[in-house]
Scaffold this motif. Structure first.
Motif, PDB file in Angstrom:
ATOM      1  N   SER B 140       1.650   2.459  -1.499  1.00  0.00           N
ATOM      2  CA  SER B 140       2.945   1.988  -1.029  1.00  0.00           C
ATOM      3  C   SER B 140       3.918   1.915  -2.194  1.00  0.00           C
ATOM      4  CB  SER B 140       2.813   0.603  -0.390  1.00  0.00           C
ATOM      5  OG  SER B 140       4.091  -0.005  -0.301  1.00  0.00           O
ATOM      6  N   LEU B 141       4.895   2.828  -2.174  1.00  0.00           N
ATOM      7  CA  LEU B 141       5.898   2.819  -3.246  1.00  0.00           C
ATOM      8  C   LEU B 141       6.699   1.524  -3.219  1.00  0.00           C
ATOM      9  CD1 LEU B 141       7.163   6.493  -3.267  1.00  0.00           C
ATOM     10  CD2 LEU B 141       6.340   5.222  -5.257  1.00  0.00           C
ATOM     11  N   LEU B 144       4.773  -1.063  -4.985  1.00  0.00           N
ATOM     12  CA  LEU B 144       4.835  -0.734  -6.416  1.00  0.00           C
ATOM     13  C   LEU B 144       6.175  -1.152  -6.998  1.00  0.00           C
ATOM     14  CD1 LEU B 144       2.918   2.601  -6.316  1.00  0.00           C
ATOM     15  CD2 LEU B 144       2.632   0.956  -8.152  1.00  0.00           C
ATOM     16  N   ARG B 145       7.253  -0.937  -6.236  1.00  0.00           N
ATOM     17  CA  ARG B 145       8.579  -1.312  -6.718  1.00  0.00           C
ATOM     18  C   ARG B 145       8.650  -2.831  -6.898  1.00  0.00           C
ATOM     19  NH1 ARG B 145      11.492   1.266  -3.068  1.00  0.00           N
ATOM     20  NH2 ARG B 145      11.428   3.114  -4.378  1.00  0.00           N
ATOM     21  N   SER B 148       6.191  -3.889  -9.879  1.00  0.00           N
ATOM     22  CA  SER B 148       6.608  -3.454 -11.221  1.00  0.00           C
ATOM     23  C   SER B 148       7.866  -4.214 -11.624  1.00  0.00           C
ATOM     24  CB  SER B 148       6.824  -1.937 -11.282  1.00  0.00           C
ATOM     25  OG  SER B 148       7.828  -1.519 -10.392  1.00  0.00           O
ATOM     26  N   ASN B 149       8.736  -4.463 -10.656  1.00  0.00           N
ATOM     27  CA  ASN B 149       9.925  -5.262 -10.957  1.00  0.00           C
ATOM     28  C   ASN B 149       9.540  -6.689 -11.345  1.00  0.00           C
ATOM     29  OD1 ASN B 149      12.260  -7.200  -9.534  1.00  0.00           O
ATOM     30  ND2 ASN B 149      13.004  -5.599 -10.891  1.00  0.00           N
ATOM     31  N   SER B 151       6.810  -7.665 -12.669  1.00  0.00           N
ATOM     32  CA  SER B 151       6.194  -7.623 -14.000  1.00  0.00           C
ATOM     33  C   SER B 151       7.246  -7.579 -15.100  1.00  0.00           C
ATOM     34  CB  SER B 151       5.296  -6.405 -14.138  1.00  0.00           C
ATOM     35  OG  SER B 151       4.249  -6.459 -13.209  1.00  0.00           O
TER      36      SER B 151
END
Lengths: 336, 336
Positions: B140-141, B144-145, B148-149, B151
Motif C-alpha cells: 500500500s503506497l 508507505l506515505r 515514511s512521513n 518517520s
C-alpha cells in the motif's frame, strides 16, 4: 572482423564522460536534494548540507542516471529516486562516522566532530526517512522493495563489520560478504532501479545489478588499498586511518596470511589496538609492499571491475555504455 | 432520552479490555516481529530482542489492531503493518537511548550500555529498514506515505528537541510541537493506517489520526509528569531521569513560569546541568508541587485525552470503541 572486447587498460581512464553524460539530469537531482533536505529545524539542512554539499562525487545517483541513459530512458521519474539513493548513502555516512568515531571525511571535519554524535544520528534518521518519502512519491513498489531491501542489507553488513572489528581471524570470504553488503548493495540497487523505471525486463535489471555490485566491490577494494598507499587528502581520507582503527581490510588479510610469525604478531597487535603510531604505520606499509598485499588487492579490484564491464556487454554500443565502462576503469585506477 | 457522553472519569480505567480485544491479532503481529528480526548476524536478533521482547506494552501496534476492530476490518493485512510500526518505534528507542546516554529503559539496562552505541545505532538502522520492507510487502503506497512521513516527522522532532536541550527559554508551544512530532506522530499514524487498510473514507482516517495524536500527546505529558512523582520502576524509568538530564518538560516549564526569582535561578542551574543531586531533585519536587506544575501537566493530559475520546465519538458503539476509550483513561490515570 573481430569482436570488440572492452578492456580495463584500453585508455587513460576518467570519470569525465559519465559526468558529462548525466550533467543535465544531475542538475534536476541536485535541485531535489537541496529542496528535500529543507526543514524548519535549522540544524537539519545545516548538518546535512555539510556532507551533501561537501564535494562528494554523487557516485550512486550518477549510476542511476547513467544506467537510465544506457537503457534509452527519456523520462524524469528517476531524478527523485537518484536523490533518494544519495540520501540513503548520506544517512549511512553520518552513522558510519559516529560508529567509527571518524574525524575527517572528504578532507573536511566530520559532522559528528562539529555537531556531536546525537545530531549526526538523528539527522541521519531524518535523511533516511526522507529518502523513503521520495521513493513513495515515485509510486513504484518495486523500487521501494529494492531500496528497502538494500538498506536492510547495508545495516546488516555494518553490524557484521562491527562484530568483526579488531578480529584478526577474519577470512577473505567474510570480508567480501561485508563489503558486498555495506558498499556493493547500494551500487547494485542504484543501477537496478533504472531498469525498473524504464520498465525493462528482469534480465536488464539483473545485468545492471551485476554491473553496480561488481563496481561497488572494486570501488571498496581500491578504497581499502588506498589507505596503505596514499598521502592524506587523495580521497579526503587520511592514509593510515583504517590501520589506526585496527580495521581488517583485504591488504591486512593478505599481508597477514603471507607474513611470517613476527609479521603475524605485528598485525595482531595492530588490529587489537596495541600498535597505531606513525612508525607502526610505516612498518605496516613495508609489510604490505613486501607481501604484494596492496598490489593483489588492486588485482582483485580489477577482477571485479572487469566483471562489471562484462555484465553490460550485451547492451548495444552507446555513449552511455562507453562512459560506464570508463567509470569502472577510473574507479580501479584511482590508487595509481 | 439523553445523549451518552463518554467521560474520562466514568470508571476505574484499565488497559485490559484493549489487550483482550487484540490478543488474537497480536499473536500474529508478534510472530511477524520475531520472524523479521532474524538475521545471519547474531548480534541483530540478540540486541533487538532485548528491547522488543523486553516487556514493552506494544502500545502502537495495539492501536493499529484496535482501530481496525473499531472499523470492523476482518482481514489480516494490518498484522505486518503493526509489526512495521513497532519496528519504527524500536529503532527510535535505540537511537534515543544513544542520544540521551540513557542507562535504564523499562527497568532493564539499555542496549547502548550492554552492547555499546555503535551496535545500537546500526541495529536501529536495520530495524528501520526492515520496517520499510514490511510495509512494501503490504503493497500500500498510501500506508508507505503515512509511515515514511511519520518517520521523517519523528526524526525532525528529535532534532528539534536536541537543539532545545538545556535551553531554559523553551515555550510551552514549542514543547508541544516537539512531543507532537516525536511521540504523537507515530500514535496518529498507527491508528490512521488501520483506516487505509480497511479502505474507509478520509473522514475515518482523520478521526483515527486525531484519536492517536491526542492520545500520544496525553501519553507523553503523563510520562513527563511521572518523572516528578513516581519512584524508580513505575514505568521502568527512574524518577528524576529527565531532571538529571536537564530536560525541559512541561512540569519544568510551568514551575519555572510560576516561580519567583530564586526558583527561576534554581531551574536555570538545573537545566544547564549545574544542579543534579538527589537534594536538588527533592527541591525540584517541592517546587513542582508548590506551583501545581505536575497537577496541571496532568490536567493538560486529560484535556488531550478527552479530545482523543471525542475524536472517535462518531463511530458506532462497540467493544472496540469502549476499549479505545478506556485505554485513554488508563493512559492519563497512570500517574496516580
Amino acid at each position: 572482423m573481430t569482436a570488440t572486447v572492452q578492456r580495463l587498460d584500453a585508455h587513460a581512464p576518467s570519470l569525465e564522460p559519465m559526468l558529462r553524460l548525466v550533467a543535465g539530469d544531475m542538475d534536476h537531482v541536485n535541485a531535489v536534494i537541496v529542496d528535500r533536505m529543507r526543514s524548519d529545524i535549522p540544524l537539519i539542512p545545516e548538518l546535512a548540507g555539510h556532507l551533501i554539499a561537501g564535494g562528494g562525487k554523487r557516485m550512486r545517483p550518477m549510476l542511476t542516471l547513467a544506467s537510465a541513459r544506457l537503457l534509452g530512458y527519456e523520462g524524469a521519474r528517476h531524478h527523485v529516486l537518484a536523490a533518494a539513493v544519495e540520501f540513503i548513502h548520506t544517512a549511512t555516512l553520518l552513522h558510519d562516522d559516529v560508529v567509527d568515531g571518524s574525524d575527517l571525511r572528504r578532507g573536511k571535519r566530520t559532522a559528528n566532530i562539529i555537531w556531536g554524535n546525537p545530531a549526526s544520528v538523528l539527522v541521519g534518521d531524518f535523511l533516511f526517512s526522507r529518502s523513503f518519502e521520495l521513493m513513495v512519491e515515485a509510486e513504484s513498489l518495486k523500487v521501494l522493495r529494492i531500496l528497502s531491501n538494500a538498506s536492510a542489507v547495508i545495516a546488516e553488513g555494518e553490524v557484521n563489520q562491527l562484530t568483526a572489528a579488531r578480529r584478526i581471524d577474519l577470512p577473505e570470504e567474510r570480508y567480501l560478504d561485508i563489503i558486498d553488503a555495506k558498499t556493493a548493495a547500494l551500487f547494485a540497487a542504484a543501477c537496478r532501479i533504472a531498469a525498473v523505471v524504464a520498465e525493462r525486463p528482469e534480465a536488464d535489471e539483473a545485468a545492471l545489478d551485476a554491473y553496480g555490485r561488481n563496481l561497488g566491490i572494486a570501488f571498496q577494494l581500491v578504497d581499502d588499498a588506498i589507505d596503505y598507499v596514499s598521502d592524506a587528502g587523495t580521497m579526503g581520507k587520511d592514509a593510515g586511518d583504517d590501520f589506526r582503527e585496527g580495521k581488517m581490510t583485504l591488504p591486512v588479510i593478505l599481508a597477514l596470511a603471507r607474513g611470517d610469525e613476527t609479521d603475524r604478531k605485528f598485525w595482531k597487535d595492530a588490529v587489537e589496538g596495541r600498535r597505531a603510531s606513525d612508525a607502526d604505520f610505516a612498518h605496516a606499509i613495508d609489510l604490505v609492499r613486501k607481501t604484494r598485499a596492496v598490489d593483489d588487492t588492486l588485482a582483485r579490484a580489477r577482477h571485479y571491475g572487469q566483471r562489471a564491464i562484462d555484465a553490460i556487454a550485451g547492451f548495444p554500443a552507446s555513449k552511455a555504455k562507453d562512459a560506464m565502462v570508463e567509470a569502472v576503469a577510473f574507479a580501479v585506477a584511482r590508487a595509481y
